[in-house]
Design an enzyme around this catalytic site. Structure first.
Site, mmCIF file in Angstrom:
data_model
loop_
_atom_site.group_PDB
_atom_site.id
_atom_site.type_symbol
_atom_site.label_atom_id
_atom_site.label_comp_id
_atom_site.label_asym_id
_atom_site.label_seq_id
_atom_site.Cartn_x
_atom_site.Cartn_y
_atom_site.Cartn_z
ATOM 1 N N GLU A 43 0.847 -1.194 0.000
ATOM 2 C CA GLU A 43 0.000 0.000 0.000
ATOM 3 C C GLU A 43 0.886 1.250 0.000
ATOM 4 O OE1 GLU A 43 -3.803 1.696 2.583
ATOM 5 O OE2 GLU A 43 -2.186 0.655 3.627
ATOM 6 N N LYS A 128 -10.366 0.489 -1.827
ATOM 7 C CA LYS A 128 -10.338 0.141 -0.401
ATOM 8 C C LYS A 128 -11.675 0.449 0.266
ATOM 9 C CE LYS A 128 -7.392 0.920 3.682
ATOM 10 N NZ LYS A 128 -6.208 1.651 4.172
ATOM 11 N N CYS A 170 -4.871 -3.417 3.341
ATOM 12 C CA CYS A 170 -4.501 -3.016 4.703
ATOM 13 C C CYS A 170 -5.607 -3.194 5.750
ATOM 14 C CB CYS A 170 -3.973 -1.576 4.684
ATOM 15 S SG CYS A 170 -2.956 -1.156 6.131
#
Length: 283
Positions: A43, A128, A170
């Protein structure tokens, strides 16, 4: 699924896009030389600073040819994938536009994982979903991704020549329902590009990754940032590749690293046959 080799690239990105891209390219060359057919970048590989990602955001090039002037990050990714003959998963790129080309309102961006095939063609985009709005006992003290990032809505799987991928980024790692959806949609390899902080990574990183692998009967490839980025930002590193039984195939420490491992179709089939968790669900 077929046997194939994957790589997880660990970086220490900073606030210079040019320097970060040079670092990424050098490590991608190592991964390709090591036999990797699919490579995962972490990321924020192209930009990581206390100022947030919006300063490096670029328009979404989509499936067209990216421009070196308007889309320097995407242009580099296209070239690298084709030159190195790899499938390249760009952990998270800050984009100023949604997938349909509409600008992200309010001056925010989308944090998007982009997948390019070995010809440099864009094959998937995942935005995300879960944003990092938390208090952490480190030098930063708190993180508010939602102040600068608009969340995505849709899980994403992708068939590649050897397997079906499930994409995530993440903080998604803390939400097992996302990975169960990916597994039920056919994912065999779960990808987790990250910039996990040192404090949260030390406490939870490996535990969560092994759980996602075991509970879904999937391989997990996790590429993390791994070092000191600024006086307020330190990441945990310890990128890792895990098999469906929860065994670690390769693991890094801190600092730059390139992990390469072979994913075995027989191992996936054996684990899923002996413990068919996805078929045994009752809730």
């Amino acid at each position: 699924m077929q046997d194939f080799c994957v790589a997880a690239v660990q970086m220490i990105s900073g606030n210079s896009v040019a320097a970060n891209l040079a670092q990424a390219y050098r490590l991608l060359q190592q991964a390709a030389a090591g036999g990797a057919q699919l490579v995962l970048l972490p990321e924020n590989f192209a930009h990581l600073s206390d100022r947030g990602s919006a300063v490096a955001a670029e328009p979404f090039a989509g499936t067209g040819e990216a421009s070196a002037e308007r889309h320097p990050i995407q242009w580099a990714l296209q070239r690298w994938a084709a030159e190195l003959d790899i499938w390249l998963v760009a952990g998270a790129v800050p984009l100023a536009e949604r997938a349909d080309g509409a600008p992200v309102p309010g001056g925010r961006t989308r944090s998007a994982s982009l997948v390019y095939d070995n010809h440099g063609e864009l094959r998937a985009r995942y935005d995300k979903i879960h944003l990092f709005d938390v208090e952490v006992a480190d030098a930063a003290g708190s993180y508010r991704e939602s102040a600068s990032i608009e969340p995505g809505d849709d899980p994403c799987t992708l068939d590649i020549p050897w397997a079906t991928l499930g994409l995530s980024i993440c903080f998604d790692l803390r939400f097992p329902e996302l990975y169960r959806q990916l597994a039920l949609a056919g994912a065999e390899v779960l990808l987790v590009p990250a910039a996990f902080t040192y404090v949260t990574g030390q406490a939870h990183w490996l535990t969560l990754l092994r759980a996602r692998a075991v509970e879904n009967g999937c391989f997990v490839v996790a590429a993390n940032q791994g070092g000191e980025h600024s006086p307020k930002r330190r990441t945990w590193g310890h990128s890792v590749i895990i098999d469906p039984w929860g065994e670690i195939l390769a693991e890094a420490g801190e600092g730059e690293a390139v992990l390469v491992a072979k994913l075995s179709a027989d191992k996936l089939a054996t684990v899923r046959r002996n413990m068919p968790l996805l078929d045994m669900r009752r809730l």
